[in-house]
Scaffold this active site. Sequence first.
Site, PDB file in Angstrom:
ATOM      1  N   ASN A   1       0.843  -1.190   0.000  1.00  0.00           N
ATOM      2  CA  ASN A   1       0.000   0.000   0.000  1.00  0.00           C
ATOM      3  C   ASN A   1       0.884   1.247   0.000  1.00  0.00           C
ATOM      4  O   ASN A   1       2.103   1.142   0.065  1.00  0.00           O
ATOM      5  CB  ASN A   1      -0.983  -0.019   1.179  1.00  0.00           C
ATOM      6  CG  ASN A   1      -0.257   0.024   2.509  1.00  0.00           C
ATOM      7  OD1 ASN A   1       0.362   1.020   2.850  1.00  0.00           O
ATOM      8  ND2 ASN A   1      -0.323  -1.073   3.254  1.00  0.00           N
TER       9      ASN A   1
ATOM     10  N   ASP B   1      -4.775  -5.876   5.398  1.00  0.00           N
ATOM     11  CA  ASP B   1      -5.828  -6.671   6.033  1.00  0.00           C
ATOM     12  C   ASP B   1      -5.839  -8.110   5.526  1.00  0.00           C
ATOM     13  O   ASP B   1      -6.336  -9.002   6.194  1.00  0.00           O
ATOM     14  CB  ASP B   1      -7.201  -6.033   5.765  1.00  0.00           C
ATOM     15  CG  ASP B   1      -7.389  -4.751   6.573  1.00  0.00           C
ATOM     16  OD1 ASP B   1      -6.854  -4.678   7.694  1.00  0.00           O
ATOM     17  OD2 ASP B   1      -8.062  -3.820   6.071  1.00  0.00           O
TER      18      ASP B   1
ATOM     19  N   PRO C   1      -4.186 -11.260  10.928  1.00  0.00           N
ATOM     20  CA  PRO C   1      -4.612 -10.930  12.289  1.00  0.00           C
ATOM     21  C   PRO C   1      -4.553  -9.414  12.495  1.00  0.00           C
ATOM     22  O   PRO C   1      -3.706  -8.735  11.907  1.00  0.00           O
ATOM     23  CB  PRO C   1      -3.570 -11.627  13.172  1.00  0.00           C
ATOM     24  CG  PRO C   1      -2.379 -11.814  12.303  1.00  0.00           C
ATOM     25  CD  PRO C   1      -2.887 -11.940  10.893  1.00  0.00           C
ATOM     26  N   ASP C   2      -5.451  -8.882  13.316  1.00  0.00           N
ATOM     27  CA  ASP C   2      -5.453  -7.448  13.606  1.00  0.00           C
ATOM     28  C   ASP C   2      -4.586  -7.208  14.843  1.00  0.00           C
ATOM     29  O   ASP C   2      -4.864  -7.736  15.922  1.00  0.00           O
ATOM     30  CB  ASP C   2      -6.894  -6.984  13.847  1.00  0.00           C
ATOM     31  CG  ASP C   2      -6.986  -5.467  13.871  1.00  0.00           C
ATOM     32  OD1 ASP C   2      -7.630  -4.914  12.970  1.00  0.00           O
ATOM     33  OD2 ASP C   2      -6.397  -4.842  14.787  1.00  0.00           O
ATOM     34  N   ILE C   3      -3.535  -6.414  14.647  1.00  0.00           N
ATOM     35  CA  ILE C   3      -2.570  -6.210  15.731  1.00  0.00           C
ATOM     36  C   ILE C   3      -3.224  -5.514  16.919  1.00  0.00           C
ATOM     37  O   ILE C   3      -3.108  -5.951  18.069  1.00  0.00           O
ATOM     38  CB  ILE C   3      -1.364  -5.385  15.227  1.00  0.00           C
ATOM     39  CG1 ILE C   3      -0.676  -6.120  14.073  1.00  0.00           C
ATOM     40  CG2 ILE C   3      -0.386  -5.102  16.360  1.00  0.00           C
ATOM     41  CD1 ILE C   3       0.370  -5.296  13.340  1.00  0.00           C
TER      42      ILE C   3
ATOM     43  N   PHE D   1      -4.756   4.390  14.384  1.00  0.00           N
ATOM     44  CA  PHE D   1      -4.845   5.388  13.317  1.00  0.00           C
ATOM     45  C   PHE D   1      -5.893   4.910  12.327  1.00  0.00           C
ATOM     46  O   PHE D   1      -6.102   3.722  12.166  1.00  0.00           O
ATOM     47  CB  PHE D   1      -3.491   5.521  12.594  1.00  0.00           C
ATOM     48  CG  PHE D   1      -2.709   6.700  13.072  1.00  0.00           C
ATOM     49  CD1 PHE D   1      -2.122   6.703  14.323  1.00  0.00           C
ATOM     50  CD2 PHE D   1      -2.563   7.834  12.268  1.00  0.00           C
ATOM     51  CE1 PHE D   1      -1.404   7.795  14.771  1.00  0.00           C
ATOM     52  CE2 PHE D   1      -1.840   8.931  12.706  1.00  0.00           C
ATOM     53  CZ  PHE D   1      -1.268   8.917  13.950  1.00  0.00           C
TER      54      PHE D   1
ATOM     55  N   LYS E   1     -14.452   2.626  15.076  1.00  0.00           N
ATOM     56  CA  LYS E   1     -13.212   1.828  15.230  1.00  0.00           C
ATOM     57  C   LYS E   1     -12.701   1.843  16.665  1.00  0.00           C
ATOM     58  O   LYS E   1     -12.149   0.854  17.147  1.00  0.00           O
ATOM     59  CB  LYS E   1     -12.115   2.353  14.304  1.00  0.00           C
ATOM     60  CG  LYS E   1     -12.138   1.672  12.954  1.00  0.00           C
ATOM     61  CD  LYS E   1     -11.072   2.151  12.012  1.00  0.00           C
ATOM     62  CE  LYS E   1     -11.516   1.802  10.599  1.00  0.00           C
ATOM     63  NZ  LYS E   1     -10.693   2.392   9.564  1.00  0.00           N
TER      64      LYS E   1
ATOM     65  N   LYS F   1     -12.286  -1.852  18.072  1.00  0.00           N
ATOM     66  CA  LYS F   1     -10.946  -2.392  18.321  1.00  0.00           C
ATOM     67  C   LYS F   1     -10.532  -2.250  19.783  1.00  0.00           C
ATOM     68  O   LYS F   1      -9.409  -2.616  20.148  1.00  0.00           O
ATOM     69  CB  LYS F   1      -9.932  -1.699  17.419  1.00  0.00           C
ATOM     70  CG  LYS F   1     -10.188  -1.958  15.916  1.00  0.00           C
ATOM     71  CD  LYS F   1      -8.929  -1.735  15.087  1.00  0.00           C
ATOM     72  CE  LYS F   1      -9.203  -1.941  13.606  1.00  0.00           C
ATOM     73  NZ  LYS F   1      -7.983  -2.107  12.809  1.00  0.00           N
TER      74      LYS F   1
HETATM   75  N1  CTP Z   1      -4.385  -2.341  12.185  1.00  0.00           N
HETATM   76  C1  CTP Z   1      -3.833  -3.373  12.894  1.00  0.00           C
HETATM   77  N2  CTP Z   1      -3.781  -4.630  12.351  1.00  0.00           N
HETATM   78  C2  CTP Z   1      -4.324  -4.878  11.153  1.00  0.00           C
HETATM   79  C3  CTP Z   1      -4.916  -3.824  10.422  1.00  0.00           C
HETATM   80  C4  CTP Z   1      -4.925  -2.571  10.969  1.00  0.00           C
HETATM   81  O1  CTP Z   1      -3.350  -3.164  14.016  1.00  0.00           O
HETATM   82  N3  CTP Z   1      -4.255  -6.101  10.653  1.00  0.00           N
HETATM   83  C5  CTP Z   1      -4.400  -1.012  12.786  1.00  0.00           C
HETATM   84  C6  CTP Z   1      -3.573   0.009  12.064  1.00  0.00           C
HETATM   85  O2  CTP Z   1      -2.225   0.041  12.498  1.00  0.00           O
HETATM   86  C7  CTP Z   1      -4.296   1.287  12.398  1.00  0.00           C
HETATM   87  C8  CTP Z   1      -5.742   0.846  12.430  1.00  0.00           C
HETATM   88  O3  CTP Z   1      -5.721  -0.525  12.722  1.00  0.00           O
HETATM   89  O4  CTP Z   1      -3.962   1.780  13.666  1.00  0.00           O
HETATM   90  C9  CTP Z   1      -6.306   1.093  11.090  1.00  0.00           C
HETATM   91  O5  CTP Z   1      -7.476   0.472  10.972  1.00  0.00           O
HETATM   92  P1  CTP Z   1      -8.042   0.237   9.497  1.00  0.00           P
HETATM   93  O6  CTP Z   1      -7.182  -0.689   8.757  1.00  0.00           O
HETATM   94  O7  CTP Z   1      -8.336   1.569   8.910  1.00  0.00           O
HETATM   95  O8  CTP Z   1      -9.317  -0.390   9.940  1.00  0.00           O
HETATM   96  P2  CTP Z   1     -10.036  -1.620   9.380  1.00  0.00           P
HETATM   97  O9  CTP Z   1     -10.475  -2.378  10.565  1.00  0.00           O
HETATM   98  O10 CTP Z   1      -9.193  -2.335   8.390  1.00  0.00           O
HETATM   99  O11 CTP Z   1     -11.272  -0.957   8.737  1.00  0.00           O
HETATM  100  P3  CTP Z   1     -11.610  -0.529   7.237  1.00  0.00           P
HETATM  101  O12 CTP Z   1     -10.769  -1.384   6.342  1.00  0.00           O
HETATM  102  O13 CTP Z   1     -13.037  -0.759   7.188  1.00  0.00           O
HETATM  103  O14 CTP Z   1     -11.261   0.929   7.158  1.00  0.00           O
END
Ligand code: CTP
Length: 401
Positions: free
Chosen positions: A209, A279, A306-308, A324, A338, A342
Amino acid sequence: MSLAQRRILLGVSGGIAAYKSCDLVRRLRGLGAEVRVVMTENATRFVGPATFQALSGEPVRISLWDDSAEAAMGHIELARWAERILIAPASAELLARLAHGHANDLLSTLCLASAAPLHVAPAMNQQMWAHPAVQANLQTLRQRGVLVWGPAVGEQACGDVGSGRMLEPEALRDAMVASFGGGMLDGLRVLISAGPTYEDIDPVRFIGNRSSGRMGFALAEAAALEGAQVTLVAGPVGLPTPAGVGVRVDVRSAAQMHAAVLNAAAEADIYIGTAAVGDYRPAEVAKRKVKKQAGADLVLQLAENPDILASLSAQAAHPFLVGFAAETHDVLIYAHEKLQRKGLDMIAANQVGEGLGFEASENALSVVWDGGSIDLARASKSVLARQLVGIVAERFRAARP
Ligand code: CTP
């Protein structure tokens, strides 16, 4: 910012960047510091002692064998006088002598004879900087607690481009102020993720990205300036490590970033997730280059990463979490959503597009937490970083008194 009555010994070794140290003396004195300059013989080939003498308002010392100077303030007395020693520029030669404990001139002798914290701002040609001998010396010095400020990446006096430029006087002055403490994040450990992630498709292709990493790097620098111990987990970006950052871990994929952040989070008080984490990743990474099949579409199956932030917030004891969000529309609505989803303590949301956000040097942020919000107007990422660090410090102290 103040350095009132702080006693700083500035060592100048032989390098073209010595001319920038003249400005550094002015800036340190501008904040009230007392500065005494010690030059190596080689440094005097680049800048005359009279210049440093005029700027510091003190006699400049070069030799151990200067009887009248020794009578006025002996070298041991000078070593005791200093609260900080900063060597800028620090040449490859001087770093080697420090690493090996030499005492063959006044400056190296002072470094051995002083209990004051030692900081070095290296400056040299990029090829020299990359040499294993120089890096090994730095490693030795770091292990002894010497703080290495810089170098920066950019155009060099010799015409090369690369790592090895001395940090600008302003950055060195700010790092010096931070080294005396009194910052908003004093004693706190801040973990920051920055940049994009690359999800490999095959040995030559990936999904990435447009995140530049600049916001996260600016935050790392701002947090260090406020006295935090900073760990920076960086995705693939070509940015130099900001002054004051203690540990940098370079990663490539979301899975690697997830592992690196979770590993470091146990030791962190605050986590700021600026990274644009992918993602999804290709469900399978091809071992060999995927060949084109003419006339047929290619379908790529993606698996969820996985979402960190969510992994951290699910832990019983976790750092103060700052997320962010980059959005193209309905910024505030998504920010609130969010924050809840989260399990964050705070979120900084920005609108991307129109010269803002990804790849841009400027940004504007809406910062939201449970019970409040603040808008930070369009500004450079370094100005915004300082403002945001102030808000994070305030909210952290409110949430975890
Ligand atoms: N983030 C994370 N782990 C992931 C994806 C995102 O920790 N796998 C964190 C990013 O570092 C940032 C925030 O989540 O702090 C950004 O969220 P975002 O990617 O915008 O949210 P999404 O849940 O993916 O929502 P959307 O795609 O609908 O905007």
